[in-house]
Design a protein around this motif. Structure first.
Motif: not given
Length: 85
Positions: A41-48, A69-70
């Motif tokens: 999922p986008p948020a998970q990938a970017l957070s990592r 985004l949130g």
């Protein structure tokens, strides 16, 4: 998902990303950008990825920030720049 299908989807993602970035890469060759395709999922990938980044740059649609985004804004470990698309 079978490993063969996963690899094919990752290859497609890398190709699409490289094609989308080509004009910008040529125009701003002095800017280092890591092209990294993750089947998450986008948020998970970017957070990592934010754990080893100096900045995460994300686009925001005209409809406003979405849940991904949130989540990123609360979980990111580096600054996040949000720009309208």
């Amino acid at each position: 998902m079978p490993e063969k299908d996963r690899a094919a989807r990752e290859d497609d993602g890398v190709r699409l990303l490289a094609d989308a970035r080509r004009p910008w890469r040529e125009k701003h060759s002095d800017v280092h950008v890591l092209e990294d395709v993750r089947l998450l999922p986008p948020a998970q990938a970017l957070s990592r990825r934010s754990a080893s980044s100096g900045l995460v740059l994300v686009g925001r649609s005209q409809r406003g920030p979405g849940p991904a985004l949130g989540a990123l804004l609360t979980e990111a470990l580096c600054p996040v720049a949000v720009v309208p698309t």
